[in-house]
Write an enzyme that holds these catalytic residues in place. Structure first.
Site, PDB file in Angstrom:
ATOM      1  N   GLY A  12       1.314  -0.899  -0.204  1.00 22.85           N
ATOM      2  CA  GLY A  12       0.295   0.162   0.161  1.00 22.85           C
ATOM      3  C   GLY A  12       0.753   1.257  -0.132  1.00 22.85           C
ATOM      4  N   ASP A  60      -4.751 -12.509   3.246  1.00 16.61           N
ATOM      5  CA  ASP A  60      -5.612 -11.666   3.876  1.00 16.61           C
ATOM      6  C   ASP A  60      -5.489 -11.824   5.675  1.00 16.61           C
ATOM      7  OD1 ASP A  60      -7.415 -11.190   4.709  1.00 16.61           O
ATOM      8  OD2 ASP A  60      -8.504 -12.062   3.373  1.00 16.61           O
ATOM      9  N   SER A 128      -5.433   7.441  13.059  1.00 18.05           N
ATOM     10  CA  SER A 128      -6.095   8.767  12.246  1.00 18.05           C
ATOM     11  C   SER A 128      -5.977   9.248  12.767  1.00 18.05           C
ATOM     12  CB  SER A 128      -6.980   7.859  11.275  1.00 18.05           C
ATOM     13  OG  SER A 128      -7.748   8.860  10.341  1.00 18.05           O
ATOM     14  N   TYR A 155     -15.474   4.032   9.002  1.00 22.07           N
ATOM     15  CA  TYR A 155     -14.176   3.391   8.828  1.00 22.07           C
ATOM     16  C   TYR A 155     -13.691   4.095  10.256  1.00 22.07           C
ATOM     17  CZ  TYR A 155      -9.720   5.859   7.896  1.00 22.07           C
ATOM     18  OH  TYR A 155      -8.087   5.138   7.766  1.00 22.07           O
ATOM     19  N   LYS A 159     -11.541   2.683  13.165  1.00 22.58           N
ATOM     20  CA  LYS A 159      -9.732   3.424  14.103  1.00 22.58           C
ATOM     21  C   LYS A 159      -9.909   3.466  15.646  1.00 22.58           C
ATOM     22  CE  LYS A 159      -6.952   2.919  10.580  1.00 22.58           C
ATOM     23  NZ  LYS A 159      -6.734   1.774  10.213  1.00 22.58           N
ATOM     24  N   ASN A 185      -2.751  14.464   7.705  1.00 26.00           N
ATOM     25  CA  ASN A 185      -2.603  13.830   6.020  1.00 26.00           C
ATOM     26  C   ASN A 185      -1.932  13.471   4.903  1.00 26.00           C
ATOM     27  OD1 ASN A 185      -5.546  15.198   6.808  1.00 26.00           O
ATOM     28  ND2 ASN A 185      -5.717  15.309   4.601  1.00 26.00           N
ATOM     29  N   LEU A 206      -7.534  14.733  -1.756  1.00 25.81           N
ATOM     30  CA  LEU A 206      -7.386  15.863  -2.625  1.00 25.81           C
ATOM     31  C   LEU A 206      -6.812  16.274  -3.076  1.00 25.81           C
ATOM     32  CD1 LEU A 206      -7.595  19.443  -2.911  1.00 25.81           C
ATOM     33  CD2 LEU A 206      -6.380  19.466  -0.485  1.00 25.81           C
TER      34      LEU A 206
END
Ligand code: NAD
Ligand code: WQD
Length: 342
Positions: A12, A60, A128, A155, A159, A185, A206
């Protein structure tokens, strides 16, 4: 012998950059991914940057049987950085079960397998800034002590729940130590342009929308709102370079090996809030590319302004996000051009 660290979500966006920094710092890594949101080609990028292949298993994490094979193959795993998760906020509202299943089962399996197979189980967890929601003005910039607010998306809830699960497990499992990293971010790409962010379909975030607009893939960037209570009316965020963020993971692992703290929390940001309009203009200045944009209405669910107080991470981890924004934006633009050539 160097320490072997398991990286879930290895191919990722943040995982791939972190692997590069870990190997450069002398760690031995084993990557795991099921390519739900990435491709095996990322492994080629990592190999080109490092000059050698990394150990990797396709598996997985949310499936205990499948994930166990990694622990059977690699016996001496001393720590895990758990990136693997679904992360699209809007999608999570439509598919809550998928998000709870994947994000929570993945974490439960990591804790379960680590705490039962290792003498010392050190886990770095990707959390996050979403856990803070919209902080009140007196809580800006946000420290780790700011109140956690009820998340507005499944989501975000995964977290928050993951952080709670880790807290309970640390209490119960004496060999477990955890570093919870709350990212703001993340943006930009490796300076080699060999790895970077690979958004699926129309980007929701963005920076990929900006770079795709600059490249002519999208006609026009919509700036979501200029009537917020901010100096120029657009939303404010703390944009952190993904390579700086990756380096924080090395520091977090280094610290877990020596600290007596069983669970600790770190805000990873620059400490500087930047508005959407400022970012758009900074992008044009840094790259010399003109960007077609227009202001439209607010996006539902957006928080108005949020930026980090990273002083705890600066002090305790000996880490700082210090890459200048123009360099970061240039890296994102170079990456966009590189993927269009592939
Ligand atoms: P990403 O989607 O690029 O990477 C996640 C990787 O995990 C993907 O390669 C995906 O295929 C893999 N994956 C997902 N579920 C898996 C499973 N069950 N088994 C194996 N692999 C699986 O996302 P990212 O931006 O690199 O984010 C990494 C972590 O950081 C996530 O936990 C995310 O929630 C968190 N985070 C990201 C941001 C951000 O803006 N990018 C901000 C805060 C927190
Ligand atoms: C940034 C700003 C938009 C797109 C998301 C997740 C959060 C965390 C970080 C994982 C906002 C504006 C955006 C566009 C725009 N991820 N914008 N036009 O919303 O801060 O946070 O990533 O944990 O959970 O929600 O990031 O990049 O989507 O938006 O004007 O086309 O850009 O309104 O102000 P966000 P973002």
């Amino acid at each position: 012998m160097s320490k072997r660290i398991l990286i879930t979500g290895a191919t990722g966006y943040i995982g791939s950059h972190t692997i590069v920094e870990l190997v450069n710092a002398g760690y031995d890594v084993v990557g795991v991914d099921n390519f739900f949101n990435s491709t095996p080609r990322v492994l080629d990028g990592i190999k080109k940057i490092l000059g050698r292949k990394i150990d990797f298993v396709e598996a997985d994490c949310a499936d205990l049987r499948d994930f166990e094979k990694v622990f059977r193959k690699y016996g001496n795993i001393e720590g895990v950085i758990h990136f693997a998760a679904y992360k699209a906020v809007g999608e999570s509202v439509k598919k809550p079960l998928d998000y709870y299943r994947n994000n929570l089962n993945g974490l439960l399996n990591v804790v379960n397998l680590m705490s039962s197979s290792a003498r010392a189980a050190n886990i770095v967890f990707s959390s996050s800034c979403t856990v803070y929601g919209q902080p009140s003005a007196e809580n800006l910039p946000i420290t780790e002590e700011a109140p956690i607010q009820p998340a507005t998306s499944p989501y975000g809830k995964t977290k928050q729940m993951s952080e709670e699960i880790l807290k309970d497990c640390v209490y119960a499992l004496s060999n477990l130590k955890v570093s919870v990293l709350r990212y703001f971010n993340p943006i930009g790409a490796h300076p080699s342009s060999l790895i970077g962010e690979l958004p699926n379909g129309v980007p929701q975030n963005l920076i990929p929308f900006i770079t795709q607009t600059a490249a002519g893939i999208r006609n026009c960037l919509s700036v979501f709102g200029n009537d917020y209570n901010t100096p120029d009316g657009s939303c404010i965020r703390d944009y952190i370079y993904v390579v700086d963020l990756a380096k924080a993971h090395v520091k977090a692992l280094d610290r877990l090996a020596v600290t007596d703290e069983r669970i600790d929390y770190f805000n990873l940001g620059t400490g500087k809030g930047v508005s959407v309009l400022e970012l758009v203009h900074e992008f044009m200045k840094a790259t010399g590319v003109n960007l077609n944009y227009k202001v439209v209405g607010r996006r539902e669910g957006d928080v108005e302004q949020v930026w980090a107080d990273p002083s705890k991470a600066n002090r305790v981890l000996g880490w700082k996000a210090d890459t200048p924004l123009d360099v970061v934006l240039e890296s994102a633009w170079k990456w966009q051009q590189a993927i269009m050539k592939k």
